[in-house]
Every structure is written in C-alpha cells, then in structure tokens.
Enzyme design. Structure first.
Site, PDB file in Angstrom:
ATOM      1  CB  SER A  83     -23.487   6.879   8.897  1.00 58.75           C
ATOM      2  OG  SER A  83     -24.663   7.354   8.265  1.00 58.75           O
ATOM      3  CE  LYS A 141      18.657  12.650  16.206  1.00 59.10           C
ATOM      4  NZ  LYS A 141      17.678  11.654  16.673  1.00 59.10           N
ATOM      5  CE  LYS A 143     -22.102   7.203   2.908  1.00 57.71           C
ATOM      6  NZ  LYS A 143     -22.222   5.718   2.823  1.00 57.71           N
ATOM      7  CB  SER A 146      15.430  14.666  20.330  1.00 55.75           C
ATOM      8  OG  SER A 146      15.241  13.862  21.465  1.00 55.75           O
ATOM      9  CD  GLU A 148      11.683  10.346  10.581  1.00 56.20           C
ATOM     10  OE1 GLU A 148      10.964  10.548  11.573  1.00 56.20           O
ATOM     11  OE2 GLU A 148      12.927  10.292  10.636  1.00 56.20           O
ATOM     12  CG  ASN A 150     -30.598   2.096  -1.763  1.00 54.53           C
ATOM     13  OD1 ASN A 150     -30.419   2.406  -0.587  1.00 54.53           O
ATOM     14  ND2 ASN A 150     -31.213   0.973  -2.103  1.00 54.53           N
ATOM     15  CG  HIS A 167      20.404  -4.528  -5.286  1.00 58.80           C
ATOM     16  ND1 HIS A 167      19.359  -5.405  -5.209  1.00 58.80           N
ATOM     17  CD2 HIS A 167      20.863  -4.598  -6.579  1.00 58.80           C
ATOM     18  CE1 HIS A 167      19.189  -5.999  -6.374  1.00 58.80           C
ATOM     19  NE2 HIS A 167      20.084  -5.515  -7.236  1.00 58.80           N
TER      20      HIS A 167
END
Length: 597
Positions: free
Chosen positions: A154, A414, A456, A408, A421, A241, A287
């Site tokens: 780890s 674009k 972790k 783009s 996002e 521990n 809505h």
C-alpha cells in the site's frame, strides 16, 4: 452598507489568511507544538498529489548506478564502512549531541552531516538491532506468497500519510520519554533521525520499499537504520492499527482546513458577484421551464447558502476529529504505563478515545468526510450545469474568458465550457468514493480488519478532487460576464405574471384554487390569440376574472413582479437580497476568526 461589509471582509481575509493564494495550494500541516521538535524540513513537506503505480515503485527499488565512491544505491544490505560506523557512533554519543546543540548549525544540521558521512538511508543497511524480515515474519516460518505480497503493498498510495505519520511518531516518542519508556538520548536520536528522513522525503531522495508494504514500516525501518535501537523502541505501546487511525485523523484535520480555505473563497466570489451584478433580472426556472422572474443576485446567493451548509458540515466534522486514538494498541489498549494525554497535547487533540475497539475499527469519520465531499461536489455540479446552460447559444446569458474555455480539435468555431463540464463530471467520482468505503466497511466484524487498507485511496481521491474543482469554480464565478439584455428579455416572459394575477384575485376574496383555475383559462385564451397576458383587452380579462381590477394586467410589469417579493425574508426583491448579501459578508469575515479546526 453592503460595500462597507464587503471591504471589512476583504481586509480581514487578507490580514488573517494570507495563505489564500498560491501558497494555500500546498496542503496545510497538522498543528504540533514546538516541544514535539518537528524537523524544519517537515514544514515544507507535502504529500504526493497523485497515486504512483506499483510498477514504478518496483523500478525505483531496483539497483541504481554506483556512486563515485563505488557504493551501490540498492535496497540490498551493504557492508558498513569505517566512516559509517564512526558517524553512527558520533550521533549516538551524548557529547556529540551536546556539541551539536551548542553549535550555530543546531542538532538538525549535525544529524544531517552525520547521515551524509554514513551514507544515505537508501543504501538499505540492515541494523542488527532489528531486521525488517523479523518484523514481517516473527511468528511465521515462511515469507508471504508473491501474490499475497503484491496485494499487501500500500506504500504506493499511503505514503501520502508520511508527514502525518512522522508527526504522530514524534508525539508518541515524546510520550514514551515522559513515561520513562525510552531515555532522553533515545528520544533525541528519534527526533534527529526523523529530521533526516523528512529532508530526504522533501528532496525526493527517500527510497520507498514495496517489500516493507506500507508507509509505517518504511519510516520505522529507515529510522532504525539511522539511529539503531532507539528506532526499534518507537513502536513500544503502539500498533499499526491505532497508528494508521491517528495518521488518518491528522490527514483529515489538515484536509478539512484546506478544503475550507477554497470553499470560503468560492463563497466569497459568489457574494461579491451577487453584489456587483445582483440587480439584473433573469428567468427563474422549475422543470427547466420559465416560472417566475428572479434577480441574478438571488440565484447566486442560493449557491452561497448551499456551500455555507457544506462549510458547517466541515466544522461539525472538525470537532469530532480531535480525539486521540493512539494508545488503543491493536484493539484492547496496552498494559504499559503510557501517558496518552501527553501525545494528545502534542498533536492538538482535545480528548482521548473512550473505547479502544472503536478507535481502531471505526472509519465513520472518513465516511462522513466523503459524504460531505460528495454533497459539496453535487452542489458544484449543479452550479456547473447552470453555467453550461447559460453559456450555450440557446441561452446566451453569460460568457466566460477564453482562458476558462476550450475549443474543438476539429471544429474551429467552438468555444466550450469544459471547466464547468469537468466540475460536473468529477462529482461522479466523489459519489463513487463514498460508496466504495461504505461497501468496504459494511460487513466487517469488530475490530480491525485488513479490508481497511482500502479506505485511503477513496479518501485521497476525494480530497484531491475537491482541491482541483473548488478553485476552478471560484475562477469561473469571478470571471463571469452577464448578458443583461438577454437576461431581461428572457425574464420578461409573456405569461410569468400569471401567479401575481392569481394573487391579486386572492386579495379580492377569491379562493386560491378558483383563482388558479380562472387565470389558467385566461392564459389559454392569450396563447390562442398569440398575445401576452398584459396585452389582453380589459373586457376579455373581466369576462373570465370579473373580480380583477380594471387594467391590472398592464401593471404586472417585470419590475413589479420582482419588487412584490419583499414580504418573504428569502424572497427575490432586491431589498431582501441585499440584506442577505450584507449578512453573508459579515459571516465570511467572522469565519476567519472561527476556523473549522
């Protein structure tokens, strides 16, 4: 009045929190009093921000090219040179330690010089006092199967806890000294050894060894190689521990404070933008359909309220973190004469764990942070979604600078709100991190289980994610430019006065349900005639709503609709919104003097 509050807030922020800026991007360190003798290099050390692969670690553990002196930089044990033995003797000698303390360079520099003479810890010298193989085996006649060894590693991610593990170990060493479990010389040797290790980590020179599994064994082994038996005594009255439980609390304490810095900055930018552009009218939606007009400031302050609750959740968690688990041992405590209150004092903890089983087995504080992080990320995602919609040509409510957009790879025309996002997308991983830890813990019997090794990576990832998206959101809010003309045109919808017309009928004694039905029929008639409500002839209005005052629909202008919302404390009238802005500036200034921890 609002401007004055804003100025006071800004001045207080600058005076009390100079770290908000470039410097605040470094993770804050846990508060440890000077008596812990934290090495100077510790202050500058930060945990890695990414997760290094096991493959890369294994590459680092392979044999390095030989140095000029012919000494191999490998993880294999190397014979001690005469100079190395002398250097260790020098550091272990009380006279040498005293001389170093009285010198201009101080004991830390003397220890560093001794380490340089002895050769770096990466050389992998085994101290005869304790072998890492003995630590890992002991009871077992054989070493771990390669598959088990690979799954057990780890250190490629938990080494992010290194600075907190060192802080906890230094405080623990102080406690052992005050409890007469180690000598003063051993305590000082441990402090000097950790100073060397800290400098090596900060310089990227420390060799993390996968075969030692985790951050705890790597640091303990390196310390023992440097200072001898004193390092082997550090684990007295301590288990991995309760050690990792402490490390995670220290990491969380620092992370909560750091997240709060960026969250406060975002909230400040929202309030500042609400004050500057808040009087502009815009359509309010339900809505995703136009419902009633609101002020831009009212909309922005809605997000301020969401993020303020997130901040309160962080503060509530902060109070729970300051409980010391160290001393709980593997699960049942220790029979040695420890003084946990000494450790607690060193680390700024306010209480001792009342139950050792709970201290080592519970991860609910991690889960609570992940839940807070997920909720915060969802709030950020909703803000980002609004920005994505508002930037579209269909809405055209706002614009962002080129620096916060992309283009783009194929379509030259674009201009994409990729920042918003990305904020929206990263909410998914924080939710996943919460679900991961909940799933890991849900079936565990009391007390500690190795499954908890998996706690972790979700924690680190959520912290790293929040520290990326919060400053990005702040930059976007600060740079927003509202299209006032387009907002007003959309806010002045032909049919949004309908609710106010129904309210007018209620004031004339018409039951609301009846008023609702009558105004609905009037809207249907206006749609059929392709007219706005306020363009209907008074005779047509009187035919369906005879109780209405003559000319009432002409009075239901955009300005009237917004100003009428002054009776609700949280309403969209500028009188109410400006009052909430003033309160927010005051709250932000007060928070600087009342941190989450």
């Amino acid at each position: 009045m609002v401007s004055s509050s804003r100025s006071n807030c800004r001045l207080a922020r600058r005076a009390c929190r100079p770290e908000v800026g470039n410097s605040c991007r470094q993770r804050p360190q846990p508060a440890v009093p000077a008596e812990s003798k934290i090495p100077a290099g510790f202050k500058a050390m930060t945990a890695p921000t990414g997760l290094q692969s096991r493959l890369e670690l294994e590459e680092n553990a392979k044999e390095k090219p030989e140095s000029k002196g012919g000494r191999s930089q490998t993880a294999a044990p190397a014979p001690k040179s005469e100079s190395g033995r002398k250097s260790k003797k020098k550091m272990a000698t009380p006279t040498a330690a005293k001389t170093a303390e009285n010198s201009q360079t101080g004991p830390g520099d003397a220890a560093a010089e001794a380490a340089t003479a002895a050769g770096p810890v990466q050389a992998g010298r085994e101290n005869p006092a304790v072998s890492h193989k003995a630590i890992l085996k002991g009871r077992l006649a054989q070493g771990p199967h390669p598959a088990l060894a690979a799954a057990s590693i780890s250190v490629d991610f938990d080494r992010q806890l290194a600075q907190y593990d060192i802080a906890g170990s230094l405080a623990h060493a102080r406690m052992l000294f005050e409890a007469a479990l180690i000598s003063q010389k051993e305590y000082e040797d441990i402090g000097r050894g950790f100073e060397i290790i800290t400098r090596q980590i900060a310089a990227g020179e420390f060799m993390w060894k996968p075969e030692l599994e985790d951050v705890h064994m790597n640091l303990e082994k390196a310390l023992t190689d440097l200072v001898g038996p004193a390092g082997a005594k550090l684990h007295t009255a301590r288990s991995r521990n309760d050690q990792v439980a402490l490390d995670e609390r220290l990491y969380l304490m620092a992370s909560v404070s750091h997240v709060d810095m960026f969250l406060s900055e975002l909230r400040y930018q929202l309030v500042l933008k609400a004050e500057h552009d808040g009087k502009m009218a815009m359509p309010g939606y339900t809505h995703l359909q136009r419902a009633q007009p609101v002020l831009v400031g009212h909309h922005l302050m809605a997000y301020y309220q969401m993020f303020s609750r997130d901040r309160q959740r962080l503060k509530d968690l902060g109070a729970k973190l300051k409980v010391l688990p160290l001393g709980s041992g593997a699960l049942s405590g220790t029979g040695l004469p420890i003084k946990p209150e000494v450790t607690a004092r060193q680390l700024g903890m306010s209480a001792l764990a009342p139950n050792s089983l709970d201290a080592v087995a519970s991860r609910d504080l991690l889960m609570e942070f992940l839940a807070i992080g997920a909720i915060m990320a969802v709030h950020l995602s909703r803000l980002a979604e609004d920005l994505v919609l508002w930037c579209s040509q269909e809405f055209d409510f706002v614009s962002l600078p080129d620096s916060l957009t992309t283009t783009s790879s194929m379509m030259p025309h674009k201009k994409n709100p990729d920042g918003a996002e990305l904020i929206r997308g990263k909410a998914g991983r924080t939710i996943g991190n919460l679900v991961t830890l909940l799933t890991v813990v849900k079936g565990l019997p009391m007390s500690y289980n190795r499954d908890l090794q998996e706690d972790k990576e979700p924690l680190f990832d959520t912290v790293d994610t929040l520290l990326k998206v919060l400053p990005l959101a702040s930059a976007m809010i600060r740079s927003l430019r509202f299209n006032k003309k387009k907002l007003a045109l959309a806010a002045d919808d032909p049919y949004t006065p309908a609710t106010d017309l129904a309210d007018h009928l209620v004031l004339k004694g018409v039951p609301f349900r009846e008023a609702h039905e009558k105004v609905g029929r009037l809207v249907a008639m206006a749609l059929e005639l392709r007219l706005a409500l306020r363009d209907l002839d008074d005779d047509l209005v009187a035919k369906i709503c005879p109780e209405a005052d003559e000319g009432i629909v002409k009075k239901l202008t955009l300005a009237h609709l917004i100003a009428a919302r002054h009776t609700t404390p949280g309403g969209t009238a500028w009188k109410m919104v400006s009052a909430r802005i003033k309160e927010a500036f005051g709250a932000l200034a007060a928070e600087i003097l009342e941190p989450v921890l």
